[in-house]
Design an enzyme around this catalytic site. Structure first.
Site, PDB file in Angstrom:
ATOM      1  N   TRP A   9       0.826  -1.208   0.000  1.00 27.68           N
ATOM      2  CA  TRP A   9       0.000   0.000   0.000  1.00 27.68           C
ATOM      3  C   TRP A   9       0.860   1.258   0.000  1.00 27.68           C
ATOM      4  CZ3 TRP A   9      -4.405  -0.619  -2.008  1.00 27.68           C
ATOM      5  CH2 TRP A   9      -5.080  -1.820  -1.846  1.00 27.68           C
TER       6      TRP A   9
ATOM      7  N   ASP B   2      -1.649   6.562   6.472  1.00 25.40           N
ATOM      8  CA  ASP B   2      -2.742   5.736   5.948  1.00 25.40           C
ATOM      9  C   ASP B   2      -3.054   4.673   7.006  1.00 25.40           C
ATOM     10  OD1 ASP B   2      -4.390   3.889   4.767  1.00 25.40           O
ATOM     11  OD2 ASP B   2      -3.012   3.384   3.127  1.00 25.40           O
TER      12      ASP B   2
ATOM     13  N   LYS C 258     -12.748  -1.752   7.227  1.00 24.27           N
ATOM     14  CA  LYS C 258     -12.102  -2.704   8.136  1.00 24.27           C
ATOM     15  C   LYS C 258     -12.624  -2.477   9.556  1.00 24.27           C
ATOM     16  CE  LYS C 258      -8.567  -2.154   4.761  1.00 24.27           C
ATOM     17  NZ  LYS C 258      -8.773  -3.314   3.989  1.00 24.27           N
TER      18      LYS C 258
END
Ligand code: PMP
Length: 362
Positions: free
Chosen positions: A101, A174, A198
């Site tokens: 990511w 992030d 999530k």
């Protein structure tokens, strides 16, 4: 029947929240409508939106000089939005990459900024894979970066920071797969962002927590839906927000407060991950490739000593009521995501299943 869902995201939601949604759905608050069918500008919805924000502020002890934005576009949208909002053309931005990511974040920012890779976990690991967080004293930061971007928890590789980096420039994080997993000192950050799917709620909502002094750096080219100042001034309603997801997020925040807040859920999460890693480390049949001080609390990848048994493992775990244990396609093996809504009994059930499987095949 509910299963134990180990999906990395969209992921398991608390059962109590699902029940609440079910009972609210046809006739929300006596309105004769579902929450999905009302205007985002109605007083009833605005109250829901504000309550969700105040729950989140309480949960995370968000200081008053931070705005909370409820946006769309996913964490991926923020890879570019952070650059557009926080830098000017020609600025350099420091990136610390510890997994897939972080690589994507730097790539999406590259059209807007000079990317300086201050550290890259794959470059400093023995096998070229992302399996640790490089020590901060090895980072090559630039002198005048607009900000430093990193990924506190890498969802695919299961690599997590055990510390908040020291930074003279605004820290941009992030937090998609680690937000709300335990207490956090928000005041150390310039911007925190996270996709909802999530630990927050269903997909479709992106949370941005931004320090107020950073609100006025956006470039003119920034689309209004991604512009922090525009969204802060309009209470995230410059256009239609993702109302249903916002409402569900509010229910999840309330559920977390009912659990005792982040201190309490953090203790449960710590126990969950400790017992799973301890089991994996003590059983030759399974292994986890991540350096012990960089292991994720939320995403636990592991491989079988005999990869040819992967198919059987997945088939039999499914039959035992456990879903989505397949590792990310780029990594292979297995991955158990154990977010807040995964009960401790789910982790116990997984460990029992793994030990029975190892006994039969080891
Ligand atoms: N960052 C991290 C750490 C993630 O785990 C994910 C999604 N799994 C993303 C970014 C991308 O999020 P989205 O799909 O919401 O754009």
């Amino acid at each position: 029947m509910r299963v134990y869902n180990f999906s990395a995201g969209p992921a398991v939601l608390p059962e109590a929240v699902l029940e609440q949604i079910r009972s609210d759905l046809p006739d929300w608050q006596g309105s004769g409508m579902s929450v999905m069918e009302v205007s985002h500008r109605s007083a009833d919805f605005v109250a829901v939106a504000q309550l969700a924000e105040s729950h989140l502020r309480r949960l995370m002890t968000i200081p008053d000089n931070y705005k909370v934005l409820f946006l769309q576009g996913g964490a991926t949208g923020q890879f570019a939005a952070t650059a557009m909002n926080l830098s000017a053309a020609g600025d350099t931005v420091d990136f610390v990459r510890t997994g897939a990511w972080g690589v994507k974040a730097a790539k999406q920012a590259a059209p807007f900024v000079n990317v300086n890779i201050a550290a890259d976990g794959a470059a400093t690991s023995a096998d070229g894979k992302y399996n640790h967080v490089p020590a901060q004293d090895t980072w090559q930061t630039s002198d005048e970066a607009a900000y430093l971007h990193y990924t506190p928890n890498e969802t695919i590789g299961g690599v997590e920071f055990s510390f908040i980096p020291d930074s003279k420039v605004p820290l941009v994080a992030d937090m998609s797969s680690t937000i709300l997993s335990r207490p956090l000192d928000v005041s150390r950050f310039g911007v925190i962002y996270a996709g909802a799917q999530k630990n927050i709620g269903p997909a479709g909502l992106t949370l941005v927590i931004v320090r107020e002094d950073l609100l006025d750096r956006a470039r003119d080219i920034t689309p209004s839906v991604l512009n922090y100042r525009v969204m802060a001034d309009s209470d995230s309603m410059s256009n239609t927000p993702p109302t249903f997801t916002w409402y569900v997020a509010g229910l999840v925040f309330e559920w977390l407060l009912d659990q005792g807040g982040l201190e309490a859920i953090g203790e449960v999460n710590e126990r969950k991950k400790n017992k799973l890693y301890a089991y994996i480390d003590n059983e030759d049949f399974y292994s986890n490739p991540v350096a012990p001080d960089s292991r994720s609390w939320m995403n636990v990848p592991f491989v079988l000593a005999q990869p040819k048994l992967d198919g059987q493992f997945l088939e039999q775990s499914l039959a035992a009521g456990m879903t989505n244990l397949k590792g990310h396609r780029s990594v292979g093996g297995m991955r158990a995501s154990i977010y807040n809504a995964m009960p401790e009994e789910g982790v116990d059930a997984l460990i029992s299943f793994m030990s029975e499987f190892a006994r039969r095949h080891g």
